[in-house]
Design an enzyme around this catalytic site. Structure first.
Site, short mmCIF file in Angstrom:
data_model
loop_
_atom_site.label_atom_id
_atom_site.label_comp_id
_atom_site.label_asym_id
_atom_site.label_seq_id
_atom_site.Cartn_x
_atom_site.Cartn_y
_atom_site.Cartn_z
N GLU A 153 0.71 -1.25 0.01
CA GLU A 153 0.14 -0.02 0.02
C GLU A 153 0.87 1.14 -0.04
O GLU A 153 0.44 2.26 -0.58
CB GLU A 153 -1.05 -0.13 1.09
CG GLU A 153 -1.92 -1.01 1.31
CD GLU A 153 -3.02 -1.15 0.09
OE1 GLU A 153 -3.49 0.10 -0.33
OE2 GLU A 153 -3.20 -2.16 -0.74
N SER A 442 -50.43 -34.20 0.81
CA SER A 442 -50.54 -35.64 1.75
C SER A 442 -49.69 -35.72 3.19
O SER A 442 -49.79 -36.48 3.84
CB SER A 442 -50.48 -36.76 0.84
OG SER A 442 -51.57 -36.91 -0.11
#
Length: 743
Positions: A153, A442
């Site tokens: 950086e 069902s």
């Protein structure tokens, strides 16, 4: 020396001439001639006299004087403006300097807390919110982390005073060469400037000012000329206020590194399961590489991409002398990999569901760091996810958008696994296991027979499967039909459920009372508005998969309701005592233990010889029920062993009908595959069921009841209902007698 009279003569100095006399004498003296070899000086031309070519005359002299005037004026303006700007800059820097708090107060700037979720073995499996674990001193992180960040950086971090004109100029040049505006793309910001941006230039979040936290963060990241100027001033103030290491510590705590990890300590724990102080060069490089694009390079999203980015950072570290060639080669040969917890990345749907079960101020909106102790079993979770994935890959057509969901729980309602869709590595996604309310088909029928069994009837009691119609007030005639469109005459309850016959289910529901069925289903945990007509018996009502699975758990545990739960305990991080305990588990009894044991037997026949045979688990006893709704929009299979209850739902999100799929098909196969994996290595345990005896068959025959005159149709011919030895009629008579009423 002698003298007259013996006296010493007086000594006197020669008289000195006055200055005037010396000048007069010099004037009278004859002038000396100049040496012959010296040139006689030419008389000077008057500055103001003579013609062109002189210094003081002509256009050249005029241009010189004009140029000198302009240069002098510019110089005068420049130094005055410079002094003015310098004074303004100094005042601005001193202003920001006076506003900056101690560095320790800037370490944690989150507006929300973090939530860490632990499984049933207290192992971390998920994180929510902004995961954070503070670094207060630079020695708390490995040098590999510090060096990787600086190399990546801001290589001049320890040499500049907060800003880098060279870096800005280089960034502008790159941006322009790539066809962007000067401030778009590369910013040329120093680490100090990046830290200033992370601090939002000292402007704290204010909910009254900003509509959302996201809007506040977007404003912090805006790039304008004026904001860059403020950023530079703020950075210089930080350089005056803090040491380089303090600035770096603030940055290492505030940087976002993907996967909800805020800061390098949290990211180290999130991805590698170790403290940041223990990171090797490869791991430190991977974390530093995330700074460029945390979401894109997060190793949990794409490990290979994260490793490629880390290789670039390793090269930068070597080029700048932070690591040796041997360390570089070792890092390239052994790239960083994820911890087991991060690698599995399972339980996203479960984590979201548990977060919703707790209060928002302690989960989604917490300002504290919270620990959630949950019921998740990561082994079972992986088994469920793998079963769905493998069955879908083998059985579904390529490009199919059909979805599925799975819930696995213990008999007390403790959820062990949850899959809310085909995409399993998610956070905040639509959870079909808990959010999708679908017709149950069902799979609802066990609650109809539970009502009958709880009234004292056995699985061998009989009911007639025949053409049958009912006049429903306000709706007209309702004529249920079996899936096969055939009728089977007199059948036992166990056969009616095993073959999922519709007519007997409706008859029994009408006989025992729809309200009774509705109450039993509701008491078992189906917390929705249930249908009021006879279609209730066939699953016309909607429910969620987690509710249905919880209701089946009530059948397994002997007839007691359960409330499905995933949260065992909630604590604030660092506290010894919990703020919340378990919310869920066993509830009230719904049906008798004997009725529940009979029902388990009936449901075991569904798998042994009925519609659910694809769910067989070999020698391991299992029970369950299939379910398919009208037009096959939903397909269910829910069942259990003595150890676990598992529910599977399949369908389309837009209610498109499934093609060739029923509950006894793919859902049963997914259920079977999941349960085989879940029970791998577990001893075989018998189901808690009761088998009916011959005596049950004899007493199941009920006396004829002629009170019901509902119409039935067969081949278009109206007939009387056949009620001889009919359980539905017998139960109806018992219920009517109980309340002192009759038709």
């Amino acid at each position: 020396m002698g003298s007259k009279g013996g006296k010493r003569p007086v000594l006197r100095a020669d008289k000195r001439q006055t200055t005037a006399k010396r000048r007069e004498k010099a004037a009278k003296a004859p002038a000396k001639s100049a040496p012959a070899n010296k040139r006689k000086a030419s008389p000077r031309t008057s500055r103001r006299g003579g013609s062109g070519g002189g210094r003081g005359r002509g256009p050249i002299a005029w241009i010189r004087r004009l140029f000198g005037f302009i240069v002098g004026l510019l110089w005068s303006l420049t130094w005055r403006v410079s002094v003015g700007v310098g004074l303004v800059l100094a005042v601005a820097v001193l202003y920001f300097y006076s506003q900056l708090p101690p560095a320790t107060e800037l370490i944690d700037g989150r507006t929300r807390g973090s939530v860490t979720l632990l499984d049933r073995d207290n192992q971390v499996f998920a994180w929510r919110g902004e995961q954070f674990d503070s670094i207060t001193e630079i020695h708390q992180v490995s040098d590999n982390v510090k060096n990787a960040v600086v190399a990546t950086e801001d290589r001049r971090f320890y040499r500049h005073f907060g800003i880098s004109p060279r870096g800005v100029a280089s960034a502008v040049k790159i941006n322009l060469s790539e066809g962007r505006s000067a401030l778009s793309g590369h910013g040329g910001s120093t680490l100090t400037q990046q830290t200033a941006k992370l601090l939002c230039l000292g402007v704290p979040y204010d909910s009254d000012t900003w509509e959302t936290e996201a809007a506040y963060e977007d404003d912090c990241r805006r790039t304008t000329i004026w904001r860059k100027v403020k950023e530079a001033i703020f950075a210089m103030a930080m350089e005056l206020k803090y040491t380089k290491d303090e600035i770096l510590v603030i940055y290492l705590n505030r940087a976002y590194l993907g996967a909800s990890a805020r800061g390098f300590e949290a990211a180290s724990q999130r991805y590698f399961g170790i403290p940041a102080a223990q990171l090797n060069p490869a791991q430190g490089a991977m974390l530093a590489g995330l700074l460029k694009a945390p979401t894109r390079y997060a190793p949990t999203s794409n490990l290979a991409r994260a490793q490629d980015r880390a290789d670039t950072v390793i090269k930068l570290m070597y080029d700048q002398g932070y690591i040796t060639a041997a360390e570089r080669d070792d890092a390239w040969a052994h790239p960083a990999t994820l911890s087991e917890a991060a690698k599995s990345n399972t339980g996203g749907y479960f984590a979201d569901w548990v977060m919703d079960t707790g209060p928002n101020f302690l989960t989604r909106d917490t300002t504290e760091d919270v620990i959630l102790y949950t019921t998740l079993d990561q082994r079972i979770q992986a088994a469920a996810e793998g079963a769905m994935r493998d069955v879908f890959e083998a059985k579904l057509k390529e490009g199919s958008e059909a979805q599925a969901a799975i819930v696995v729980m213990s008999a007390d309602g403790a959820v062990r696994a949850m899959v809310g869709g085909r995409e399993t590595q998610v956070s905040g996604a639509f959870n079909r296991a808990t959010m999708a309310r679908r017709q149950t088909g069902s799979s609802f029928k066990p609650f109809v027979y539970a009502a009958a069994l709880d009234l004292g009837y056995t699985p061998l009691a009989t009911v007639v499967d025949e053409p049958y119609c009912i006049d429903v007030p306000g709706s007209g005639e309702y004529c249920p039909k079996n899936y096969s469109r055939n009728f089977h005459g007199r059948v036992t309850l166990v056969d009616a459920l095993k073959d999922s016959l519709n007519v007997p289910a409706v008859k029994v529901a009408e006989a025992v009372g729809l309200e009774n069925v509705r109450k039993i289903a509701s008491d078992f945990g189906i917390d929705n508005e249930l249908a009021v007509g006879p279609a209730l018996a066939l699953g016309a009502s909607e429910s969620t998969l987690v509710e249905m699975s919880g209701a089946y758990a009530g059948i397994l545990n002997g007839g007691r309701s359960v409330h499905p739960y995933g949260l065992r305990e909630l604590r604030i991080q660092g506290d010894d005592s919990p703020l919340m305990g378990q919310e869920g588990g066993f509830g009230e009894r719904v049906i008798s233990d004997q009725a529940a044991r009979y029902l388990v037997y009936m449901m075991s026949q569904v798998i042994d010889a009925g519609t659910g045979q694809r769910a067989k688990l070999g020698d391991r006893p299992a029970a369950g029920k299939t379910g398919t709704t009208q037009a096959a929009r939903d397909a269910w299979f829910i069942g259990f062993t003595a150890d676990y209850v598992t529910g599977v739902w399949m369908g389309y999100d837009d209610n498109t009908p499934l093609t060739g799929v029923t509950g006894g098909g793919l859902p049963a196969e997914i259920w079977q595959e999941a349960m085989l994996r879940i029970h791998d290595g577990l001893p075989v345990t018998q189901l808690p069921m009761a088998l009916p005896s011959a005596a049950d068959l004899q007493t199941a025959e009920a006396p004829r009841y002629e009170g019901n005159t509902n119409s039935a149709r067969s081949n278009g011919t109206e007939q009387r209902r056949r009620g001889s030895d009919n359980l539905a009629e017998r139960v109806l008579q018992d219920v009517l007698n109980l309340f002192g009423r009759g038709n």
